[in-house]
Design a protein around this motif. Structure first.
Motif, PDB file in Angstrom:
ATOM      1  N   GLY A 106       0.796  -1.224   0.000  1.00 14.09           N
ATOM      2  CA  GLY A 106       0.000   0.000   0.000  1.00 14.09           C
ATOM      3  C   GLY A 106       0.824   1.267   0.000  1.00 14.09           C
ATOM      4  O   GLY A 106       0.266   2.366   0.037  1.00 14.09           O
ATOM      5  N   GLN A 107       2.153   1.144  -0.069  1.00 14.17           N
ATOM      6  CA  GLN A 107       3.010   2.326  -0.052  1.00 14.17           C
ATOM      7  C   GLN A 107       3.071   2.964  -1.435  1.00 14.17           C
ATOM      8  O   GLN A 107       3.276   2.288  -2.442  1.00 14.17           O
ATOM      9  CB  GLN A 107       4.419   1.949   0.393  1.00 14.17           C
ATOM     10  N   ILE A 108       2.903   4.283  -1.484  1.00 11.80           N
ATOM     11  CA  ILE A 108       3.026   5.016  -2.741  1.00 11.80           C
ATOM     12  C   ILE A 108       4.502   5.126  -3.103  1.00 11.80           C
ATOM     13  O   ILE A 108       5.325   5.574  -2.308  1.00 11.80           O
ATOM     14  CB  ILE A 108       2.395   6.417  -2.617  1.00 11.80           C
ATOM     15  N   LEU A 109       4.841   4.714  -4.335  1.00 17.32           N
ATOM     16  CA  LEU A 109       6.221   4.743  -4.804  1.00 17.32           C
ATOM     17  C   LEU A 109       6.483   5.909  -5.747  1.00 17.32           C
ATOM     18  O   LEU A 109       7.590   6.450  -5.777  1.00 17.32           O
ATOM     19  CB  LEU A 109       6.565   3.435  -5.523  1.00 17.32           C
ATOM     20  N   GLU A 110       5.460   6.266  -6.519  1.00 17.11           N
ATOM     21  CA  GLU A 110       5.643   7.322  -7.516  1.00 17.11           C
ATOM     22  C   GLU A 110       4.287   7.899  -7.897  1.00 17.11           C
ATOM     23  O   GLU A 110       3.317   7.165  -8.068  1.00 17.11           O
ATOM     24  CB  GLU A 110       6.336   6.738  -8.759  1.00 17.11           C
ATOM     25  N   VAL A 111       4.231   9.219  -8.002  1.00 20.49           N
ATOM     26  CA  VAL A 111       3.032   9.912  -8.470  1.00 20.49           C
ATOM     27  C   VAL A 111       3.387  10.568  -9.793  1.00 20.49           C
ATOM     28  O   VAL A 111       4.245  11.449  -9.852  1.00 20.49           O
ATOM     29  CB  VAL A 111       2.549  10.965  -7.451  1.00 20.49           C
ATOM     30  N   LEU A 112       2.745  10.127 -10.874  1.00 17.76           N
ATOM     31  CA  LEU A 112       3.136  10.524 -12.224  1.00 17.76           C
ATOM     32  C   LEU A 112       2.372  11.763 -12.681  1.00 17.76           C
ATOM     33  O   LEU A 112       1.524  11.723 -13.577  1.00 17.76           O
ATOM     34  CB  LEU A 112       2.918   9.358 -13.187  1.00 17.76           C
ATOM     35  N   LEU A 113       2.701  12.890 -12.057  1.00 20.43           N
ATOM     36  CA  LEU A 113       2.215  14.194 -12.476  1.00 20.43           C
ATOM     37  C   LEU A 113       3.306  14.867 -13.302  1.00 20.43           C
ATOM     38  O   LEU A 113       4.381  14.296 -13.528  1.00 20.43           O
ATOM     39  CB  LEU A 113       1.878  15.042 -11.245  1.00 20.43           C
ATOM     40  N   THR A 114       3.063  16.106 -13.744  1.00 15.54           N
ATOM     41  CA  THR A 114       4.097  16.848 -14.468  1.00 15.54           C
ATOM     42  C   THR A 114       5.349  16.965 -13.608  1.00 15.54           C
ATOM     43  O   THR A 114       6.471  16.728 -14.063  1.00 15.54           O
ATOM     44  CB  THR A 114       3.584  18.245 -14.854  1.00 15.54           C
ATOM     45  N   ASP A 115       5.160  17.342 -12.343  1.00 11.95           N
ATOM     46  CA  ASP A 115       6.252  17.314 -11.370  1.00 11.95           C
ATOM     47  C   ASP A 115       6.151  15.990 -10.624  1.00 11.95           C
ATOM     48  O   ASP A 115       5.427  15.872  -9.641  1.00 11.95           O
ATOM     49  CB  ASP A 115       6.156  18.490 -10.394  1.00 11.95           C
ATOM     50  N   THR A 116       6.858  14.979 -11.093  1.00  9.04           N
ATOM     51  CA  THR A 116       6.732  13.628 -10.551  1.00  9.04           C
ATOM     52  C   THR A 116       7.249  13.558  -9.120  1.00  9.04           C
ATOM     53  O   THR A 116       8.290  14.123  -8.785  1.00  9.04           O
ATOM     54  CB  THR A 116       7.522  12.642 -11.432  1.00  9.04           C
ATOM     55  N   LEU A 117       6.502  12.836  -8.261  1.00  8.63           N
ATOM     56  CA  LEU A 117       6.944  12.577  -6.902  1.00  8.63           C
ATOM     57  C   LEU A 117       7.486  11.159  -6.824  1.00  8.63           C
ATOM     58  O   LEU A 117       6.867  10.223  -7.339  1.00  8.63           O
ATOM     59  CB  LEU A 117       5.783  12.721  -5.898  1.00  8.63           C
ATOM     60  N   LEU A 118       8.642  11.005  -6.179  1.00 11.07           N
ATOM     61  CA  LEU A 118       9.277   9.706  -6.015  1.00 11.07           C
ATOM     62  C   LEU A 118       9.519   9.449  -4.537  1.00 11.07           C
ATOM     63  O   LEU A 118      10.065  10.303  -3.835  1.00 11.07           O
ATOM     64  CB  LEU A 118      10.604   9.661  -6.771  1.00 11.07           C
ATOM     65  N   MET A 119       9.120   8.266  -4.041  1.00  9.66           N
ATOM     66  CA  MET A 119       9.258   7.922  -2.642  1.00  9.66           C
ATOM     67  C   MET A 119      10.178   6.733  -2.463  1.00  9.66           C
ATOM     68  O   MET A 119      10.118   5.764  -3.225  1.00  9.66           O
ATOM     69  CB  MET A 119       7.892   7.589  -2.016  1.00  9.66           C
ATOM     70  N   THR A 120      11.046   6.798  -1.448  1.00 13.82           N
ATOM     71  CA  THR A 120      11.914   5.684  -1.087  1.00 13.82           C
ATOM     72  C   THR A 120      11.676   5.357   0.379  1.00 13.82           C
ATOM     73  O   THR A 120      11.574   6.268   1.216  1.00 13.82           O
ATOM     74  CB  THR A 120      13.403   6.042  -1.297  1.00 13.82           C
ATOM     75  N   TYR A 121      11.603   4.043   0.700  1.00 19.01           N
ATOM     76  CA  TYR A 121      11.282   3.610   2.057  1.00 19.01           C
ATOM     77  C   TYR A 121      12.353   2.680   2.610  1.00 19.01           C
ATOM     78  O   TYR A 121      13.050   1.989   1.861  1.00 19.01           O
ATOM     79  CB  TYR A 121       9.945   2.867   2.090  1.00 19.01           C
ATOM     80  N   ASN A 122      12.416   2.655   3.921  1.00 14.12           N
ATOM     81  CA  ASN A 122      13.149   1.621   4.646  1.00 14.12           C
ATOM     82  C   ASN A 122      12.117   0.908   5.507  1.00 14.12           C
ATOM     83  O   ASN A 122      11.738   1.402   6.572  1.00 14.12           O
ATOM     84  CB  ASN A 122      14.253   2.234   5.517  1.00 14.12           C
ATOM     85  N   GLY A 123      11.633  -0.233   5.038  1.00  6.50           N
ATOM     86  CA  GLY A 123      10.507  -0.879   5.718  1.00  6.50           C
ATOM     87  C   GLY A 123       9.270  -0.022   5.582  1.00  6.50           C
ATOM     88  O   GLY A 123       8.847   0.310   4.463  1.00  6.50           O
ATOM     89  N   ASN A 124       8.673   0.391   6.705  1.00  3.89           N
ATOM     90  CA  ASN A 124       7.477   1.234   6.690  1.00  3.89           C
ATOM     91  C   ASN A 124       7.799   2.720   6.737  1.00  3.89           C
ATOM     92  O   ASN A 124       6.892   3.549   6.742  1.00  3.89           O
ATOM     93  CB  ASN A 124       6.579   0.887   7.887  1.00  3.89           C
ATOM     94  N   GLU A 125       9.089   3.070   6.765  1.00  2.00           N
ATOM     95  CA  GLU A 125       9.483   4.457   6.994  1.00  2.00           C
ATOM     96  C   GLU A 125       9.953   5.134   5.711  1.00  2.00           C
ATOM     97  O   GLU A 125      10.838   4.637   5.012  1.00  2.00           O
ATOM     98  CB  GLU A 125      10.588   4.511   8.054  1.00  2.00           C
ATOM     99  N   LEU A 126       9.342   6.279   5.395  1.00  2.00           N
ATOM    100  CA  LEU A 126       9.758   7.079   4.249  1.00  2.00           C
ATOM    101  C   LEU A 126      11.134   7.678   4.531  1.00  2.00           C
ATOM    102  O   LEU A 126      11.324   8.368   5.540  1.00  2.00           O
ATOM    103  CB  LEU A 126       8.744   8.200   4.009  1.00  2.00           C
ATOM    104  N   THR A 127      12.105   7.413   3.664  1.00  2.00           N
ATOM    105  CA  THR A 127      13.460   7.934   3.877  1.00  2.00           C
ATOM    106  C   THR A 127      13.781   9.100   2.956  1.00  2.00           C
ATOM    107  O   THR A 127      14.548   9.990   3.315  1.00  2.00           O
ATOM    108  CB  THR A 127      14.513   6.834   3.690  1.00  2.00           C
ATOM    109  N   ASN A 128      13.189   9.091   1.735  1.00  2.00           N
ATOM    110  CA  ASN A 128      13.418  10.185   0.791  1.00  2.00           C
ATOM    111  C   ASN A 128      12.149  10.483  -0.004  1.00  2.00           C
ATOM    112  O   ASN A 128      11.454   9.569  -0.444  1.00  2.00           O
ATOM    113  CB  ASN A 128      14.538   9.844  -0.195  1.00  2.00           C
ATOM    114  N   LEU A 129      11.874  11.776  -0.163  1.00  2.00           N
ATOM    115  CA  LEU A 129      10.775  12.244  -1.005  1.00  2.00           C
ATOM    116  C   LEU A 129      11.384  13.202  -2.018  1.00  2.00           C
ATOM    117  O   LEU A 129      11.944  14.236  -1.652  1.00  2.00           O
ATOM    118  CB  LEU A 129       9.712  12.958  -0.164  1.00  2.00           C
ATOM    119  N   SER A 130      11.289  12.839  -3.299  1.00  2.00           N
ATOM    120  CA  SER A 130      11.934  13.623  -4.349  1.00  2.00           C
ATOM    121  C   SER A 130      10.906  14.189  -5.318  1.00  2.00           C
ATOM    122  O   SER A 130       9.915  13.528  -5.648  1.00  2.00           O
ATOM    123  CB  SER A 130      12.945  12.762  -5.118  1.00  2.00           C
ATOM    124  N   TYR A 131      11.159  15.421  -5.780  1.00  2.00           N
ATOM    125  CA  TYR A 131      10.333  16.077  -6.776  1.00  2.00           C
ATOM    126  C   TYR A 131      11.141  16.168  -8.070  1.00  2.00           C
ATOM    127  O   TYR A 131      12.198  16.797  -8.108  1.00  2.00           O
ATOM    128  CB  TYR A 131       9.926  17.474  -6.313  1.00  2.00           C
TER     129      TYR A 131
END
Length: 249
Positions: A106-131
């Protein structure tokens, strides 16, 4: 005769079972609660938003509709969710559509908008959120990344280029969909990419408080109201306030 003893035994058992039933009814699993409506108010903007959420048979968000009620009275928006495996698309009231890539947890990995959001996790914890934003020069995009640090299941701080914001929590209250760190994501994507163990009560920016989060809870421990207070700086500035009131299925 054994009848009086039998009746007494049965009555005692019924009392015990009733007590157990009452206790169970209060121990709601906060990770599976379903928000039905959200009434949002933004003080300085005189905004009123009324959200209505429906779910499919798998308890995924099926739609989120929104009616304005302040300066935006008459405004209306709508999001329809269509699930494709673990991922899904979101279609708005104009027919605009974008893809949200998620994993089977259920974890969001990527949101494909014009400004794409990218998520990286360590287990259940978000470690990086990139635009990832388009650019006219090679490599034709720019990447802006926020790094998150965690402790005891909660975000302690996150930062960009040395600027760090910190969070503080109520350790007696479990995190849930309507708390300060999740609700905006929930209303945007039908779920949040942040999941902390406890409810945040303050965000600190550059060594001073930036936001305060005040909660009211119902008898089942669900958030019935969240108030966000934003620090607008020294007098004569007035702190800004946002309020979210919830009902549940």
């Amino acid at each position: 005769m054994q009848t009086p003893k039998l009746i007494t035994c049965i009555l005692s058992l019924l009392i015990i079972l009733t007590g157990i039933s009452c206790k169970k009814s209060k121990n709601i699993n906060l990770s599976t609660i379903k928000i039905a409506t959200v009434d949002y108010a933004y003080a300085s903007g005189n905004m009123r938003q009324h959200y209505f959420i429906t779910y499919d048979k798998y308890n995924n968000v099926d739609s989120i509709s929104d009616n304005g009620g302040g300066v935006d009275t008459g405004a209306f928006s709508f999001k329809k969710f269509n699930y494709i495996g673990s991922s899904f698309t979101i279609t708005d009231q104009t027919g605009g559509i974008y893809m949200v890539d998620a994993n089977t947890n259920g974890q969001i990995l990527e949101v494909l908008l014009t400004d794409t959001l990218l998520m990286t996790y360590n287990g259940n914890e978000l470690t990086n959120l990139s635009y990832k934003q388009p650019s006219s020069t090679y490599p034709y995009y720019t990447l802006t990344s926020y790094a998150y640090q965690w402790n005891n299941g909660d975000i302690t701080c996150y930062g960009l280029s040395g600027v760090v914001d910190s969070y503080y929590y109520d350790q007696s209250r479990s995190g849930q969909e309507g708390d300060a760190l999740r609700i905006d994501n929930f209303l945007q994507y039908g779920r949040s990419y942040i999941s902390t163990s406890h409810v945040a009560i303050e965000k600190e920016i550059l060594g001073t408080w930036g936001e305060e989060y005040l909660y009211k809870f119902d008898a089942a421990g669900r958030i019935s109201q969240l108030t966000k207070i934003t620090n607008q700086g020294p007098a004569p500035n007035t702190n800004d306030t946002e309020t979210y009131a919830y009902t549940y299925y």
